[in-house]
Design a protein around this motif. Sequence first.
Motif, PDB file in Angstrom:
ATOM      1  N   GLY A   1       0.893  -1.116  -0.269  1.00 44.61           N
ATOM      2  CA  GLY A   1       0.160   0.613  -0.308  1.00 44.61           C
ATOM      3  C   GLY A   1       0.822   1.227  -0.120  1.00 44.61           C
ATOM      4  N   HIS A   2       2.220   1.155   0.169  1.00 44.86           N
ATOM      5  CA  HIS A   2       3.307   1.718  -0.245  1.00 44.86           C
ATOM      6  C   HIS A   2       4.028   2.817  -1.932  1.00 44.86           C
ATOM      7  CE1 HIS A   2       6.711   5.029   0.672  1.00 44.86           C
ATOM      8  NE2 HIS A   2       6.333   3.975   2.160  1.00 44.86           N
ATOM      9  N   PRO A   3       3.143   3.530  -1.433  1.00 45.73           N
ATOM     10  CA  PRO A   3       3.888   4.211  -2.787  1.00 45.73           C
ATOM     11  C   PRO A   3       5.190   3.840  -3.578  1.00 45.73           C
ATOM     12  CG  PRO A   3       3.629   6.291  -1.760  1.00 45.73           C
ATOM     13  CD  PRO A   3       2.794   4.843  -1.278  1.00 45.73           C
ATOM     14  N   GLU A   4       6.144   3.184  -3.029  1.00 45.68           N
ATOM     15  CA  GLU A   4       7.438   3.521  -3.580  1.00 45.68           C
ATOM     16  C   GLU A   4       7.736   2.152  -3.488  1.00 45.68           C
ATOM     17  OE1 GLU A   4      10.384   5.340  -0.452  1.00 45.68           O
ATOM     18  OE2 GLU A   4       9.602   7.692  -0.776  1.00 45.68           O
ATOM     19  N   PHE A   5       6.951   1.013  -3.506  1.00 48.27           N
ATOM     20  CA  PHE A   5       6.908  -0.057  -3.695  1.00 48.27           C
ATOM     21  C   PHE A   5       6.201  -1.108  -3.468  1.00 48.27           C
ATOM     22  CE2 PHE A   5       9.050   1.240   0.848  1.00 48.27           C
ATOM     23  CZ  PHE A   5      10.661   0.409   0.002  1.00 48.27           C
ATOM     24  N   LYS A   6       6.231  -1.734  -5.055  1.00 52.16           N
ATOM     25  CA  LYS A   6       5.079  -2.492  -5.850  1.00 52.16           C
ATOM     26  C   LYS A   6       5.617  -4.364  -5.644  1.00 52.16           C
ATOM     27  CE  LYS A   6       6.994  -2.426 -10.643  1.00 52.16           C
ATOM     28  NZ  LYS A   6       8.578  -2.021  -9.897  1.00 52.16           N
ATOM     29  N   ALA A   7       4.795  -4.468  -6.052  1.00 56.31           N
ATOM     30  CA  ALA A   7       4.243  -6.350  -5.888  1.00 56.31           C
ATOM     31  C   ALA A   7       5.675  -6.752  -6.685  1.00 56.31           C
ATOM     32  CB  ALA A   7       3.237  -6.641  -5.984  1.00 56.31           C
ATOM     33  N   GLY A   8       6.489  -7.865  -6.763  1.00 59.00           N
ATOM     34  CA  GLY A   8       7.330  -7.927  -7.130  1.00 59.00           C
ATOM     35  C   GLY A   8       9.048  -7.734  -6.633  1.00 59.00           C
ATOM     36  N   ASP A   9       8.766  -6.709  -5.789  1.00 59.47           N
ATOM     37  CA  ASP A   9      10.268  -5.518  -5.704  1.00 59.47           C
ATOM     38  C   ASP A   9      10.551  -6.498  -4.295  1.00 59.47           C
ATOM     39  OD1 ASP A   9       9.705  -3.661  -7.358  1.00 59.47           O
ATOM     40  OD2 ASP A   9       8.963  -2.163  -5.459  1.00 59.47           O
ATOM     41  N   LEU A  10      12.581  -6.549  -5.300  1.00 57.52           N
ATOM     42  CA  LEU A  10      13.164  -7.063  -3.766  1.00 57.52           C
ATOM     43  C   LEU A  10      13.364  -6.092  -2.842  1.00 57.52           C
ATOM     44  CD1 LEU A  10      15.251  -9.060  -6.675  1.00 57.52           C
ATOM     45  CD2 LEU A  10      13.507 -10.314  -4.131  1.00 57.52           C
ATOM     46  N   VAL A  11      13.653  -6.408  -1.556  1.00 60.90           N
ATOM     47  CA  VAL A  11      13.745  -4.796  -0.742  1.00 60.90           C
ATOM     48  C   VAL A  11      15.087  -5.445   0.336  1.00 60.90           C
ATOM     49  CG1 VAL A  11      11.794  -3.388  -1.094  1.00 60.90           C
ATOM     50  CG2 VAL A  11      12.013  -5.053   0.518  1.00 60.90           C
ATOM     51  N   TRP A  12      16.234  -4.263   0.840  1.00 59.78           N
ATOM     52  CA  TRP A  12      16.246  -5.279   2.070  1.00 59.78           C
ATOM     53  C   TRP A  12      16.411  -3.566   2.900  1.00 59.78           C
ATOM     54  CZ3 TRP A  12      19.589  -2.614   4.934  1.00 59.78           C
ATOM     55  CH2 TRP A  12      21.053  -1.088   4.809  1.00 59.78           C
ATOM     56  N   GLY A  13      16.123  -4.464   4.384  1.00 62.15           N
ATOM     57  CA  GLY A  13      16.143  -3.599   5.714  1.00 62.15           C
ATOM     58  C   GLY A  13      15.355  -4.385   7.006  1.00 62.15           C
ATOM     59  N   ILE A  14      14.682  -3.553   7.618  1.00 60.14           N
ATOM     60  CA  ILE A  14      14.705  -4.516   9.109  1.00 60.14           C
ATOM     61  C   ILE A  14      12.640  -5.056   8.642  1.00 60.14           C
ATOM     62  CG2 ILE A  14      13.788  -3.564  11.329  1.00 60.14           C
ATOM     63  CD1 ILE A  14      15.297  -1.787  10.979  1.00 60.14           C
ATOM     64  N   THR A  15      13.187  -6.590   9.118  1.00 59.79           N
ATOM     65  CA  THR A  15      11.409  -7.349   8.977  1.00 59.79           C
ATOM     66  C   THR A  15      11.377  -8.262  10.090  1.00 59.79           C
ATOM     67  OG1 THR A  15      10.857  -8.710   6.769  1.00 59.79           O
ATOM     68  CG2 THR A  15      13.606  -8.645   7.142  1.00 59.79           C
ATOM     69  N   GLY A  16      10.663  -9.058  10.385  1.00 58.41           N
ATOM     70  CA  GLY A  16      10.346  -9.962  11.276  1.00 58.41           C
ATOM     71  C   GLY A  16      10.723 -11.045  10.991  1.00 58.41           C
ATOM     72  N   ARG A  17      11.701 -12.143  11.765  1.00 58.51           N
ATOM     73  CA  ARG A  17      12.034 -12.987  12.060  1.00 58.51           C
ATOM     74  C   ARG A  17      11.194 -13.773  12.162  1.00 58.51           C
ATOM     75  NH1 ARG A  17      17.279 -12.813  12.542  1.00 58.51           N
ATOM     76  NH2 ARG A  17      18.166 -14.968  12.591  1.00 58.51           N
ATOM     77  N   GLU A  18      10.883 -14.544  10.204  1.00 61.55           N
ATOM     78  CA  GLU A  18       9.330 -15.516  10.069  1.00 61.55           C
ATOM     79  C   GLU A  18       9.880 -15.480   9.004  1.00 61.55           C
ATOM     80  OE1 GLU A  18       6.134 -12.279  11.218  1.00 61.55           O
ATOM     81  OE2 GLU A  18       7.028 -10.886  11.137  1.00 61.55           O
ATOM     82  N   GLU A  19       8.713 -16.365   8.057  1.00 63.34           N
ATOM     83  CA  GLU A  19       8.288 -16.421   7.024  1.00 63.34           C
ATOM     84  C   GLU A  19       7.768 -15.423   5.843  1.00 63.34           C
ATOM     85  OE1 GLU A  19       8.147 -20.985   5.995  1.00 63.34           O
ATOM     86  OE2 GLU A  19       6.438 -20.350   7.285  1.00 63.34           O
ATOM     87  N   TYR A  20       7.021 -14.926   7.277  1.00 61.61           N
ATOM     88  CA  TYR A  20       5.909 -13.535   6.045  1.00 61.61           C
ATOM     89  C   TYR A  20       6.054 -12.263   7.078  1.00 61.61           C
ATOM     90  CZ  TYR A  20       4.331 -16.308   2.490  1.00 61.61           C
ATOM     91  OH  TYR A  20       4.208 -17.815   1.517  1.00 61.61           O
ATOM     92  N   SER A  21       6.587 -11.220   6.665  1.00 59.69           N
ATOM     93  CA  SER A  21       6.388  -9.884   8.208  1.00 59.69           C
ATOM     94  C   SER A  21       5.571  -9.047   6.751  1.00 59.69           C
ATOM     95  CB  SER A  21       7.657  -9.583   7.600  1.00 59.69           C
ATOM     96  OG  SER A  21       8.362  -9.941   9.005  1.00 59.69           O
ATOM     97  N   LEU A  22       4.062  -8.765   7.946  1.00 63.04           N
ATOM     98  CA  LEU A  22       3.332  -7.317   7.167  1.00 63.04           C
ATOM     99  C   LEU A  22       4.230  -5.784   8.410  1.00 63.04           C
ATOM    100  CD1 LEU A  22       0.894  -6.134   6.260  1.00 63.04           C
ATOM    101  CD2 LEU A  22      -0.092  -6.126   8.195  1.00 63.04           C
TER     102      LEU A  22
END
Length: 354
Positions: free
Chosen positions: A99-120
């Motif tokens: 839902g963020h204008p700078e990211f779209k489905a299929g983009d690869l990203v790095w940064g802070i995420t959860g220690r889990e398979e999927y993260s919101l």
Amino acid sequence: MVRVGDEVSNRQVIFRDYVIGSPKGSDMYLTTGTIKLKVPEGSNAVLVKNLYLSCDPLMQFFMRKSEGPNGYLYYTPGSVSQSQELQFSYGVAKVLDSGHPEFKAGDLVWGITGREEYSLITKTTDTLIKIQHIDVPLSYYTGILSMPGMTSYAGFYEVGTPKKGEYVFVSAASGAVGQLIGQIAKLEGCYVVGSAGSKEKVDLLKNQLGFDEAFNYKEEQDLNAALKRYFPEGIDVYFEHVGGKMLDAVLLNMRHHGRIAVCGMISQYNLDEPEGIKNLLHIGFKWIQMKGYTHRNYYHLYPKFLDRFLPYIREKKMVYVEDIVDGLESGPAALVGLFSGRNFGKQVAVVAHE
């Protein structure tokens, strides 16, 4: 095959209880929850599938019952990784919905995420960066092209600022940051010595990473004497990752107008009472500059950092050693192993393949 909108199982690493001393595998456990692969309507969140997760010494700070460095809140026992951002990890992920204008489905990203398979991920400002260059291994975006790389770049060019011909010492030199700083220093024409905790790591520094010299600090009875042996004329710049007895010995061997860049003191992280430093007077006597820093102060330099590091990687002027374990379930043991020196290079856990 999962699709956007599906509700799927989501394996997660849960923090069991606050840690006293060194983290143990029993401080974390694996559980399975569920997640809907859809960003809530009207939200600017980003939903990702995690591919690689980083294991970093910094993480243990947030496992204690106190406020972490830089004002971060500590983890909450029993909470899910990304819930309220109380647990986190640097990682590489693929965007499934946004839902963020700078990211779209299929983009690869790095940064802070959860220690889990999927993260919101609900707070993306300064936490997610889109990956533009995929001609290098994606796992590099947990290390050389992310936080450790930025830390080494900032430490060298913005804090320590070694000049050609100067004498540089790097402690914990085979780690995620140390191995990069040593190689940058060599590329810039410095004399570089590193310390590490095993013969294999010393051999790595000298034979693969190009350090002029290296030594196993565990085999040295007198660190002051060891440093005098490798730096008979003294140290111009010290990149500090260890603290304690090593820092005390370094202060005795610094040259006038020397610089000490401090981004870690791993020997002190899990002590009930940190070791005192006896030789601080040398800072004044020798006009030494000692400055602490983290990568967070230098995010604005990321494009400049890429311009310098990507050619080094592509032209194989810089080597990056990774210690990769397979599976989310391998992450806790890999994290714990950092504090006994079990890792050989940058510690990474593979969660899924793209």
